[in-house]
Design an enzyme around this catalytic site. Structure first.
Site, PDB file in Angstrom:
ATOM      1  N   GLU A 197     -32.235  12.515 -30.052  1.00 50.85           N
ATOM      2  CA  GLU A 197     -31.043  12.697 -28.803  1.00 50.85           C
ATOM      3  C   GLU A 197     -31.302  12.637 -27.657  1.00 50.85           C
ATOM      4  O   GLU A 197     -31.115  11.710 -26.544  1.00 50.85           O
ATOM      5  CB  GLU A 197     -30.203  13.046 -29.830  1.00 50.85           C
ATOM      6  N   GLU A 222     -30.558  14.543 -39.437  1.00 52.12           N
ATOM      7  CA  GLU A 222     -28.680  14.887 -40.115  1.00 52.12           C
ATOM      8  C   GLU A 222     -28.660  14.989 -41.849  1.00 52.12           C
ATOM      9  O   GLU A 222     -28.151  15.203 -42.161  1.00 52.12           O
ATOM     10  CB  GLU A 222     -28.100  14.838 -38.968  1.00 52.12           C
ATOM     11  N   GLY A 257     -29.707  11.069 -36.570  1.00 50.11           N
ATOM     12  CA  GLY A 257     -28.926  10.863 -37.513  1.00 50.11           C
ATOM     13  C   GLY A 257     -30.017  10.575 -39.316  1.00 50.11           C
ATOM     14  O   GLY A 257     -28.906  10.962 -40.180  1.00 50.11           O
ATOM     15  N   ALA A 267     -29.686   7.492 -36.276  1.00 49.63           N
ATOM     16  CA  ALA A 267     -28.335   6.048 -36.367  1.00 49.63           C
ATOM     17  C   ALA A 267     -28.671   4.922 -35.061  1.00 49.63           C
ATOM     18  O   ALA A 267     -30.234   4.717 -35.153  1.00 49.63           O
ATOM     19  CB  ALA A 267     -26.983   6.812 -35.419  1.00 49.63           C
TER      20      ALA A 267
HETATM   21  N1  DAK Z   1     -31.782   1.724 -34.380  1.00 50.56           N
HETATM   22  C1  DAK Z   1     -32.152   1.196 -34.385  1.00 50.56           C
HETATM   23  N2  DAK Z   1     -33.362   0.148 -35.268  1.00 50.56           N
HETATM   24  C2  DAK Z   1     -34.756   0.597 -35.173  1.00 50.56           C
HETATM   25  C3  DAK Z   1     -34.344   2.297 -35.109  1.00 50.56           C
HETATM   26  C4  DAK Z   1     -33.213   2.769 -34.446  1.00 50.56           C
HETATM   27  N3  DAK Z   1     -33.093   4.569 -34.664  1.00 50.56           N
HETATM   28  N4  DAK Z   1     -35.821   2.968 -35.176  1.00 50.56           N
HETATM   29  C5  DAK Z   1     -36.981   2.169 -35.055  1.00 50.56           C
HETATM   30  N5  DAK Z   1     -35.750   0.299 -36.065  1.00 50.56           N
HETATM   31  C6  DAK Z   1     -36.706  -0.293 -35.937  1.00 50.56           C
HETATM   32  C7  DAK Z   1     -37.369  -0.688 -34.095  1.00 50.56           C
HETATM   33  O1  DAK Z   1     -36.580  -1.286 -33.123  1.00 50.56           O
HETATM   34  C8  DAK Z   1     -38.110  -2.349 -34.669  1.00 50.56           C
HETATM   35  O2  DAK Z   1     -36.994  -3.078 -34.575  1.00 50.56           O
HETATM   36  P1  DAK Z   1     -38.178  -3.898 -34.096  1.00 50.56           P
HETATM   37  O3  DAK Z   1     -38.020  -4.320 -32.656  1.00 50.56           O
HETATM   38  O4  DAK Z   1     -39.253  -4.834 -35.028  1.00 50.56           O
HETATM   39  O5  DAK Z   1     -36.547  -5.310 -34.478  1.00 50.56           O
HETATM   40  C9  DAK Z   1     -38.245  -1.530 -36.129  1.00 50.56           C
HETATM   41  O6  DAK Z   1     -37.012  -0.318 -36.618  1.00 50.56           O
HETATM   42  C10 DAK Z   1     -39.607  -0.816 -36.301  1.00 50.56           C
HETATM   43  O7  DAK Z   1     -39.760   0.391 -35.830  1.00 50.56           O
HETATM   44  P2  DAK Z   1     -40.909   0.276 -34.933  1.00 50.56           P
HETATM   45  O8  DAK Z   1     -41.426  -1.440 -34.426  1.00 50.56           O
HETATM   46  O9  DAK Z   1     -40.159   1.360 -32.832  1.00 50.56           O
HETATM   47  O10 DAK Z   1     -41.686   0.901 -35.422  1.00 50.56           O
HETATM   48  P3  DAK Z   1     -43.112   2.633 -34.605  1.00 50.56           P
HETATM   49  O11 DAK Z   1     -43.795   2.761 -35.708  1.00 50.56           O
HETATM   50  O12 DAK Z   1     -43.986   1.256 -33.602  1.00 50.56           O
HETATM   51  O13 DAK Z   1     -42.298   3.703 -34.504  1.00 50.56           O
HETATM   52  C11 DAK Z   1     -40.373   5.219 -34.608  1.00 50.56           C
HETATM   53  C12 DAK Z   1     -41.278   4.343 -34.566  1.00 50.56           C
HETATM   54  C13 DAK Z   1     -39.412   5.738 -35.258  1.00 50.56           C
HETATM   55  C14 DAK Z   1     -41.194   6.532 -33.630  1.00 50.56           C
HETATM   56  C15 DAK Z   1     -39.585   4.381 -33.521  1.00 50.56           C
HETATM   57  O14 DAK Z   1     -38.656   3.429 -34.173  1.00 50.56           O
HETATM   58  C16 DAK Z   1     -38.264   5.033 -32.708  1.00 50.56           C
HETATM   59  O15 DAK Z   1     -38.760   5.888 -31.831  1.00 50.56           O
HETATM   60  N6  DAK Z   1     -36.984   4.947 -33.443  1.00 50.56           N
HETATM   61  C17 DAK Z   1     -35.854   5.473 -32.701  1.00 50.56           C
HETATM   62  C18 DAK Z   1     -35.966   6.779 -33.693  1.00 50.56           C
HETATM   63  C19 DAK Z   1     -34.254   7.598 -32.796  1.00 50.56           C
HETATM   64  O16 DAK Z   1     -34.518   7.192 -31.444  1.00 50.56           O
HETATM   65  N7  DAK Z   1     -34.003   7.430 -33.297  1.00 50.56           N
HETATM   66  C20 DAK Z   1     -32.621   8.730 -33.018  1.00 50.56           C
HETATM   67  C21 DAK Z   1     -31.757   7.661 -32.817  1.00 50.56           C
HETATM   68  S1  DAK Z   1     -30.083   8.729 -32.158  1.00 50.56           S
HETATM   69  C22 DAK Z   1     -23.146  10.940 -33.178  1.00 50.56           C
HETATM   70  C23 DAK Z   1     -23.560  11.079 -33.970  1.00 50.56           C
HETATM   71  C24 DAK Z   1     -24.674  11.642 -34.552  1.00 50.56           C
HETATM   72  C25 DAK Z   1     -25.805  10.036 -33.632  1.00 50.56           C
HETATM   73  C26 DAK Z   1     -25.264   9.621 -32.578  1.00 50.56           C
HETATM   74  C27 DAK Z   1     -23.675   9.658 -32.733  1.00 50.56           C
HETATM   75  N8  DAK Z   1     -21.359  10.313 -33.545  1.00 50.56           N
HETATM   76  C28 DAK Z   1     -20.858  11.861 -33.576  1.00 50.56           C
HETATM   77  C29 DAK Z   1     -21.064   9.409 -32.425  1.00 50.56           C
HETATM   78  C30 DAK Z   1     -27.243   9.461 -34.218  1.00 50.56           C
HETATM   79  C31 DAK Z   1     -27.993   9.390 -33.040  1.00 50.56           C
HETATM   80  C32 DAK Z   1     -29.734   8.870 -33.327  1.00 50.56           C
HETATM   81  O17 DAK Z   1     -29.250   8.960 -34.270  1.00 50.56           O
END
Ligand code: DAK
Length: 260
Positions: A134, A114, A111, A66
């Protein structure tokens, strides 16, 4: 319908649906979730589409979760609306009649995992990485991840992934049963489309009812599941597909199913 963040290509009864936001690693914001809901709804109603392949744009990510930047600014009401939207997408994928193959080409996180788990099965690239980060953000999976992962691979392995937030690679995903098969990155889409085409050639209604029986049966006790299966099995005997499939066998010809 035109979408800002999705690409849809249809050929030979197969729709390829690509989440197209590579600058954010295809992260799911409210707009993407809304578009996914519309696209899946339309594909489900399109009689020309027999199966869907879902993937992510670019060579780095399926969907990296997400959109954290959007979620960081949400108030409680917006968070609630976002949760409902995401859950609608996941449930629609499970309930739609057409099978959806997840072609996981890179990161499938949070997400994004998921979304992959809401597919009927997953083919993965050797570059794929799966995880639920998460807990590192102070939250937990919320689009069905705790339920779907534990049902797919069992609570022990699901607990380890969800409690640590660590990613697993494609080889472990295969060994643990997250992915059905792993392919070289350049082969992934071809293999997913090949399997989708195999599904498109068999009885459409048999596939749709089997999907229904498996998904709903998992939420029932075994005897109720057997009864549900028998009811759907019986209904198939009122269809042209059943007459065509069995008739073609008897007449030693290839069946031409109409999905009716
Ligand atoms: N959201 C927003 N932007 C993201 C992103 C994300 N999940 N993942 C990557 N990006 C963006 C980065 O910020 C970066 O943007 P700029 O800085 O260039 O503007 C661009 O994509 C490239 O990413 P990186 O520069 O970080 O690339 P790397 O190769 O260095 O790293 C990575 C890749 C996948 C390891 C890293 O980007 C990362 O850790 N990303 C976050 C992964 C993450 O934590 N995903 C889970 C998100 S939490 C809900 C239900 C479900 C959910 C929430 C609520 N409810 C029922 C309310 C779900 C929650 C989630 O999914």
């Amino acid at each position: 319908m035109e979408f800002k963040n999705l690409l849809i290509e249809t050929a030979d009864g197969i729709a390829t649906l690509t989440v197209n936001r590579p600058q954010s690693l295809n992260a799911l914001n409210s707009e993407v979730l809304g578009e996914l809901e519309c696209a899946l709804y339309e594909l489900n109603l399109d009689d020309g589409v027999k199966a869907v392949v879902l993937t992510g744009a670019g060579d780095k990510a399926f969907v990296a979760g997400a959109d954290i930047k959007e979620m960081a600014e949400m108030n409680a009401f917006e968070g609630h609306a976002f949760a409902l939207k995401g859950q609608r997408v996941m449930l629609l994928m499970e309930k739609m009649r057409k099978p959806v193959i997840g072609a996981v080409n890179g990161y499938a996180l949070g997400g994004g995992l998921e979304l992959a788990l809401a597919c009927d099965f997953i083919y993965a690239s050797e570059k794929a990485r799966f995880g639920f980060p998460e807990v590192t953000l102070g939250i937990m999976p919320g689009f069905g991840g705790t339920q779907n992962l534990a049902r797919l691979i069992g609570p022990g392995k699901a607990n380890e992934m969800i409690f640590t937030g660590r990613m697993i690679d494609a080889a472990k995903a295969l060994a643990w049963g997250v992915a059905n098969e792993v392919f070289a990155p350049e082969e992934l889409m071809g293999k997913a489309l090949e399997t989708a085409k195999a599904i498109a050639q068999v009885g459409t209604l048999g596939v749709a009812y089997a999907k229904d029986a498996i998904a709903n049966g998992l939420n029932m006790g075994k005897e109720d599941g057997f009864r549900y299966e028998a009811s759907l099995f019986g209904v198939l005997f009122a269809t042209g597909d059943q007459r065509e499939g069995m008739g073609a066998f008897v007449e030693k010809r290839k069946a031409a199913f109409k999905g009716k």
